[in-house]
Design a protein around this motif. Sequence first.
Motif, PDB file in Angstrom:
ATOM      1  N   ILE A 165      85.960  -3.402  23.039  1.00 31.01           N
ATOM      2  CA  ILE A 165      86.956  -2.475  23.583  1.00 31.01           C
ATOM      3  C   ILE A 165      86.339  -1.076  23.545  1.00 31.01           C
ATOM      4  O   ILE A 165      86.238  -0.449  22.484  1.00 31.01           O
ATOM      5  CB  ILE A 165      88.266  -2.531  22.778  1.00 31.01           C
ATOM      6  CG1 ILE A 165      88.633  -3.975  22.434  1.00 31.01           C
ATOM      7  CG2 ILE A 165      89.368  -1.841  23.553  1.00 31.01           C
ATOM      8  CD1 ILE A 165      88.902  -4.866  23.602  1.00 31.01           C
ATOM      9  N   LEU A 166      85.930  -0.601  24.704  1.00 33.94           N
ATOM     10  CA  LEU A 166      85.138   0.631  24.781  1.00 33.94           C
ATOM     11  C   LEU A 166      85.968   1.898  24.668  1.00 33.94           C
ATOM     12  O   LEU A 166      85.527   2.880  24.065  1.00 33.94           O
ATOM     13  CB  LEU A 166      84.383   0.671  26.112  1.00 33.94           C
ATOM     14  CG  LEU A 166      83.399  -0.451  26.411  1.00 33.94           C
ATOM     15  CD1 LEU A 166      82.800  -0.232  27.788  1.00 33.94           C
ATOM     16  CD2 LEU A 166      82.309  -0.500  25.352  1.00 33.94           C
ATOM     17  N   ALA A 167      87.141   1.913  25.298  1.00 36.27           N
ATOM     18  CA  ALA A 167      87.879   3.175  25.403  1.00 36.27           C
ATOM     19  C   ALA A 167      89.333   2.891  25.747  1.00 36.27           C
ATOM     20  O   ALA A 167      89.704   1.782  26.163  1.00 36.27           O
ATOM     21  CB  ALA A 167      87.248   4.079  26.465  1.00 36.27           C
ATOM     22  N   TYR A 168      90.153   3.922  25.588  1.00 36.27           N
ATOM     23  CA  TYR A 168      91.581   3.864  25.898  1.00 36.27           C
ATOM     24  C   TYR A 168      91.977   5.199  26.498  1.00 36.27           C
ATOM     25  O   TYR A 168      91.449   6.252  26.128  1.00 36.27           O
ATOM     26  CB  TYR A 168      92.384   3.614  24.617  1.00 36.27           C
ATOM     27  CG  TYR A 168      93.894   3.689  24.796  1.00 36.27           C
ATOM     28  CD1 TYR A 168      94.606   2.584  25.251  1.00 36.27           C
ATOM     29  CD2 TYR A 168      94.593   4.852  24.510  1.00 36.27           C
ATOM     30  CE1 TYR A 168      95.987   2.648  25.412  1.00 36.27           C
ATOM     31  CE2 TYR A 168      95.965   4.919  24.669  1.00 36.27           C
ATOM     32  CZ  TYR A 168      96.665   3.823  25.118  1.00 36.27           C
ATOM     33  OH  TYR A 168      98.023   3.888  25.274  1.00 36.27           O
ATOM     34  N   TYR A 169      92.912   5.145  27.445  1.00 33.48           N
ATOM     35  CA  TYR A 169      93.423   6.382  28.056  1.00 33.48           C
ATOM     36  C   TYR A 169      94.900   6.195  28.363  1.00 33.48           C
ATOM     37  O   TYR A 169      95.332   5.102  28.753  1.00 33.48           O
ATOM     38  CB  TYR A 169      92.659   6.698  29.345  1.00 33.48           C
ATOM     39  CG  TYR A 169      93.177   7.938  30.070  1.00 33.48           C
ATOM     40  CD1 TYR A 169      92.888   9.217  29.595  1.00 33.48           C
ATOM     41  CD2 TYR A 169      93.959   7.820  31.215  1.00 33.48           C
ATOM     42  CE1 TYR A 169      93.360  10.345  30.243  1.00 33.48           C
ATOM     43  CE2 TYR A 169      94.431   8.950  31.870  1.00 33.48           C
ATOM     44  CZ  TYR A 169      94.123  10.211  31.385  1.00 33.48           C
ATOM     45  OH  TYR A 169      94.601  11.332  32.021  1.00 33.48           O
ATOM     46  N   GLU A 170      95.684   7.261  28.211  1.00 31.44           N
ATOM     47  CA  GLU A 170      97.090   7.229  28.595  1.00 31.44           C
ATOM     48  C   GLU A 170      97.517   8.601  29.107  1.00 31.44           C
ATOM     49  O   GLU A 170      96.948   9.633  28.748  1.00 31.44           O
ATOM     50  CB  GLU A 170      97.989   6.821  27.419  1.00 31.44           C
ATOM     51  CG  GLU A 170      97.999   7.818  26.281  1.00 31.44           C
ATOM     52  CD  GLU A 170      98.976   7.434  25.168  1.00 31.44           C
ATOM     53  OE1 GLU A 170      99.642   8.338  24.643  1.00 31.44           O
ATOM     54  OE2 GLU A 170      99.057   6.235  24.826  1.00 31.44           O
ATOM     55  N   ASN A 171      98.520   8.582  29.966  1.00 31.47           N
ATOM     56  CA  ASN A 171      99.098   9.829  30.459  1.00 31.47           C
ATOM     57  C   ASN A 171     100.410   9.494  31.134  1.00 31.47           C
ATOM     58  O   ASN A 171     100.769   8.325  31.291  1.00 31.47           O
ATOM     59  CB  ASN A 171      98.139  10.547  31.422  1.00 31.47           C
ATOM     60  CG  ASN A 171      98.176  12.051  31.245  1.00 31.47           C
ATOM     61  OD1 ASN A 171      99.238  12.634  31.034  1.00 31.47           O
ATOM     62  ND2 ASN A 171      97.010  12.673  31.301  1.00 31.47           N
ATOM     63  N   ARG A 172     101.135  10.526  31.558  1.00 31.72           N
ATOM     64  CA  ARG A 172     102.379  10.284  32.286  1.00 31.72           C
ATOM     65  C   ARG A 172     102.637  11.439  33.239  1.00 31.72           C
ATOM     66  O   ARG A 172     102.052  12.517  33.120  1.00 31.72           O
ATOM     67  CB  ARG A 172     103.565  10.126  31.332  1.00 31.72           C
ATOM     68  CG  ARG A 172     104.046  11.411  30.681  1.00 31.72           C
ATOM     69  CD  ARG A 172     105.318  11.166  29.893  1.00 31.72           C
ATOM     70  NE  ARG A 172     105.819  12.415  29.322  1.00 31.72           N
ATOM     71  CZ  ARG A 172     106.886  12.488  28.546  1.00 31.72           C
ATOM     72  NH1 ARG A 172     107.542  11.397  28.239  1.00 31.72           N
ATOM     73  NH2 ARG A 172     107.282  13.650  28.062  1.00 31.72           N
ATOM     74  N   GLY A 173     103.542  11.192  34.200  1.00 32.24           N
ATOM     75  CA  GLY A 173     103.941  12.240  35.125  1.00 32.24           C
ATOM     76  C   GLY A 173     103.011  12.435  36.297  1.00 32.24           C
ATOM     77  O   GLY A 173     103.161  13.399  37.049  1.00 32.24           O
ATOM     78  N   PHE A 174     102.042  11.521  36.485  1.00 29.44           N
ATOM     79  CA  PHE A 174     101.073  11.658  37.566  1.00 29.44           C
ATOM     80  C   PHE A 174     101.217  10.524  38.566  1.00 29.44           C
ATOM     81  O   PHE A 174     101.583   9.401  38.212  1.00 29.44           O
ATOM     82  CB  PHE A 174      99.638  11.656  37.021  1.00 29.44           C
ATOM     83  CG  PHE A 174      99.275  12.892  36.251  1.00 29.44           C
ATOM     84  CD1 PHE A 174      98.904  14.061  36.897  1.00 29.44           C
ATOM     85  CD2 PHE A 174      99.316  12.891  34.861  1.00 29.44           C
ATOM     86  CE1 PHE A 174      98.563  15.193  36.185  1.00 29.44           C
ATOM     87  CE2 PHE A 174      98.981  14.018  34.137  1.00 29.44           C
ATOM     88  CZ  PHE A 174      98.605  15.188  34.809  1.00 29.44           C
ATOM     89  N   ALA A 175     100.884  10.834  39.841  1.00 27.21           N
ATOM     90  CA  ALA A 175     100.811   9.794  40.855  1.00 27.21           C
ATOM     91  C   ALA A 175      99.567   8.938  40.621  1.00 27.21           C
ATOM     92  O   ALA A 175      98.697   9.280  39.819  1.00 27.21           O
ATOM     93  CB  ALA A 175     100.790  10.432  42.256  1.00 27.21           C
TER      94      ALA A 175
END
Length: 434
Positions: free
Chosen positions: A266-276
């Motif tokens: 498992i190399l990496a993780y990313y999260e966000n919100r409010g974007f298209a």
Amino acid sequence: MKVEFPEKLAFLFEPARYKISYGGRGGAKSWGFGRALLIMGAQRPLRILCAREFQNSIAESAHALLAQQVDLLGLSAYYDTQEKRILGSNGTEFIFKGLRHNVASVKSTEGVDICWVEEARTVSKTSWDVLVPTIRKPGSEIWISFNPELAEDETYKRFVKNPPTGAKVVKIGWEDNPWFPDVLRQEALDLKARDPIAYETVWGGNCKQVLDGAIYSNEILAATRANRFTTVPYEPAQPVHVFFDLGRADKTAIWFVQLFGFEFRILAYYENRGFAWEHYLDKLKALKEERGYVYGEIWLPHDAQNELLASKRTIEQQTRDAGYRVRIVPKLSVAGGIDAARQVFGRCWFDEDLCADGLQALRNYRYEVDPATQQFSKNPLHDWASHGADAFRYFAVGIAEPRAPAEPVNGPNDVYARRRRERSSSTSGSGWAA
């Protein structure tokens, strides 16, 4: 000005870049921090940022606590308590912000003298990495108060286990609070007699290995013992497969995985919100440029097949049009997906730095408490940790799916075109906007 103040929090009036107070319930941490800030703000003009990891409204901030302390300290003549700010007659200003997914607003906050991060246990690595360099005024300070739960929480690791140079770190408990009410004192003593292990965390301020009701408690413990939270190098010879959980008002979460036989890295993780959706396609492109990722399959949940009102295209189609090979995660119940995740967990190696926020989600993913029985139910709690855990569940379900021959992105056999024809009479919206 002469006021009552906990002796163990006197260090707040001494200069230091970092001032950290942690411990169990009833130690008067928030009360003492708020009181100290109001006293100092009345003595000289200060710009004070009061931050929490999650703050969807001013009601979720320290605003009410500070307003109450203004009255208790008899400082109503000094402070004007407004709806979203508290202003001092000498120019002192208290402002309130959430950290997670509010990066632009946090970065634009200039001239902060003191930043108080309250209830800081769940602050993510990403949030700390953004906040700390933002508080850069000469002589500025970062104050941190929280009740610890897990030794692997980012805040505990960063400021208690390995505190920055010159940091003042003080553990404080209910025994240090001279104004601790008798009714709560009896509650603490009753819990100590009934459940001494729970007492150590709730009132003693000591860390647990895993949270009560944690869904992946056994798996987390086993991975810790096997040192599978470590540094995981990217191997250019193998493709990177990407697993999404979709959201907009909620978070979109992504895991990046390489397969080596029966081992998952498992190399990496990313999260966000409010974007298209374009934002996440841009993120894939950026990681390709920054880290050299060569992508294999992009795995999306079923709602990626729902047509978007704004574009008349699904997320699946937008992803295919960007040149990626897309697969849809097979439908499986949440309980079945959790079982699948438990099965693969023992074969996973996680990059502890690049996956820090995702690991925090997995460690905090837990079952709901049944309000009638006060026992843990069979349903996962839907909160900030759910999205990273859901994306991991999709990884586990998808990775077990038998591999079919690669299908073309476009052309007469286009998978999307076939599915669109199949769904032409029954497509519904997903809440996403293009």
